[in-house]
Design an enzyme around this catalytic site. Structure first.
Site, mmCIF file in Angstrom:
data_model
loop_
_atom_site.group_PDB
_atom_site.id
_atom_site.type_symbol
_atom_site.label_atom_id
_atom_site.label_comp_id
_atom_site.label_asym_id
_atom_site.label_seq_id
_atom_site.Cartn_x
_atom_site.Cartn_y
_atom_site.Cartn_z
ATOM 1 N N GLY A 1 0.833 -1.195 0.000
ATOM 2 C CA GLY A 1 0.000 0.000 0.000
ATOM 3 C C GLY A 1 0.866 1.242 0.000
ATOM 4 O O GLY A 1 2.005 1.204 0.471
ATOM 5 N N GLN B 1 2.997 10.066 1.162
ATOM 6 C CA GLN B 1 4.289 9.377 1.269
ATOM 7 C C GLN B 1 5.215 9.692 0.099
ATOM 8 O O GLN B 1 6.408 9.439 0.165
ATOM 9 C CB GLN B 1 4.090 7.852 1.343
ATOM 10 C CG GLN B 1 3.438 7.400 2.634
ATOM 11 C CD GLN B 1 3.300 5.882 2.631
ATOM 12 O OE1 GLN B 1 2.341 5.343 2.090
ATOM 13 N NE2 GLN B 1 4.272 5.207 3.221
ATOM 14 N N CYS C 1 5.645 -0.118 7.386
ATOM 15 C CA CYS C 1 5.310 1.031 6.549
ATOM 16 C C CYS C 1 6.533 1.415 5.721
ATOM 17 O O CYS C 1 7.646 1.430 6.243
ATOM 18 C CB CYS C 1 4.893 2.192 7.448
ATOM 19 S SG CYS C 1 4.509 3.700 6.549
ATOM 20 N N LEU C 2 6.315 1.717 4.445
ATOM 21 C CA LEU C 2 7.444 2.090 3.583
ATOM 22 C C LEU C 2 8.116 3.383 4.054
ATOM 23 O O LEU C 2 9.271 3.628 3.726
ATOM 24 C CB LEU C 2 6.983 2.240 2.124
ATOM 25 C CG LEU C 2 6.536 0.948 1.424
ATOM 26 C CD1 LEU C 2 5.967 1.250 0.047
ATOM 27 C CD2 LEU C 2 7.697 -0.046 1.319
ATOM 28 N N HIS D 1 -4.646 1.521 7.152
ATOM 29 C CA HIS D 1 -3.299 2.074 7.352
ATOM 30 C C HIS D 1 -3.037 3.213 6.355
ATOM 31 O O HIS D 1 -2.557 4.284 6.731
ATOM 32 C CB HIS D 1 -2.273 0.942 7.183
ATOM 33 C CG HIS D 1 -0.844 1.380 7.219
ATOM 34 N ND1 HIS D 1 0.027 1.019 8.226
ATOM 35 C CD2 HIS D 1 -0.133 2.142 6.357
ATOM 36 C CE1 HIS D 1 1.219 1.559 7.977
ATOM 37 N NE2 HIS D 1 1.154 2.247 6.845
ATOM 38 N N GLU D 2 -3.387 2.976 5.080
ATOM 39 C CA GLU D 2 -3.141 4.011 4.055
ATOM 40 C C GLU D 2 -4.042 5.224 4.276
ATOM 41 O O GLU D 2 -3.621 6.363 4.057
ATOM 42 C CB GLU D 2 -3.360 3.450 2.642
ATOM 43 C CG GLU D 2 -2.481 2.267 2.271
ATOM 44 C CD GLU D 2 -1.027 2.440 2.636
ATOM 45 O OE1 GLU D 2 -0.519 3.576 2.578
ATOM 46 O OE2 GLU D 2 -0.395 1.433 3.005
ATOM 47 N N HIS E 1 -2.582 7.676 6.620
ATOM 48 C CA HIS E 1 -1.574 8.566 6.028
ATOM 49 C C HIS E 1 -2.209 9.849 5.499
ATOM 50 O O HIS E 1 -1.586 10.902 5.504
ATOM 51 C CB HIS E 1 -0.863 7.865 4.854
ATOM 52 C CG HIS E 1 0.256 6.955 5.272
ATOM 53 N ND1 HIS E 1 1.379 7.410 5.927
ATOM 54 C CD2 HIS E 1 0.446 5.624 5.103
ATOM 55 C CE1 HIS E 1 2.199 6.395 6.141
ATOM 56 N NE2 HIS E 1 1.660 5.295 5.653
#
Ligand code: NI
Length: 173
Positions: free
Chosen positions: A46, A51, A94-95, A136-137, A140
């Site tokens: 995701g 991000q 998370c990235l 989660h996304e 963000h």
């Protein structure tokens, strides 16, 4: 499609509340495709627009395993219209927080309304990994990272570690 740079915490751009898009046009479609390319390149499941430094309510997910065909989902202005009372507590990464993982509790099932890449309003019911990933996304988009669910002490430890790693990278270049 182009790969974009993924911001790493603590970066103030990750803490901003993103703006809704007016409509999904060619520019937003290109952003969605570039985000999918970036996410797949980083082996993520995701990615949200903040991000990659774009303060818009856009996200992409693809929870297909590596031996399965891709199942990309592109969302603009996602909204949770229903969530289950039962929750699950699973480890998340998370990235934007490389190599950091922690357990986060979230509703197990959700129904989300969003605008797709063809500018159509859609609804999707999700459970398991897909549900967790969308939630989660969506966080963000409101400037929330999974570390914000942890104690202040744990959060500080993780962010300090990442800031230190970043400084070391800067020196070695
Ligand atoms: Ni993330």
């Amino acid at each position: 499609m182009a790969k974009l740079e993924i911001l790493i915490a603590p970066d103030p751009r990750l803490k901003k509340v993103a703006q809704p898009v007016e409509r999904v046009d060619d520019e937003i479609r290109r952003l969605m495709d570039d985000m999918l390319d970036t996410m797949h390149g980083a082996r993520g499941i995701g990615l949200a627009a903040p991000q990659v430094g774009v303060s818009k309510r856009v996200l992409v997910v693809d929870v297909a395993r590596e031996n399965e065909d891709p199942r990309p989902i592109r969302m603009a202005n996602p909204e949770i219209v229903w969530e289950s009372d039962d929750s699950i507590c699973v480890e998340e990464g998370c990235l934007s927080l490389p190599d950091q993982y922690a357990e986060v509790e979230r509703p197990e099932r959700i129904r989300v309304r969003y605008i797709d890449h063809e500018n159509e309003i859609r609804e999707l019911e999700a459970d398991g990994l897909l549900s967790k990933c969308i939630q989660h996304e969506m966080d963000h988009l409101d400037g929330v990272l999974f570390v914000d669910y942890l104690s202040a002490l744990k959060r500080k430890m993780i962010l300090r570690k990442l800031a230190k790693t970043r400084r070391q990278d800067a020196v070695s270049v």
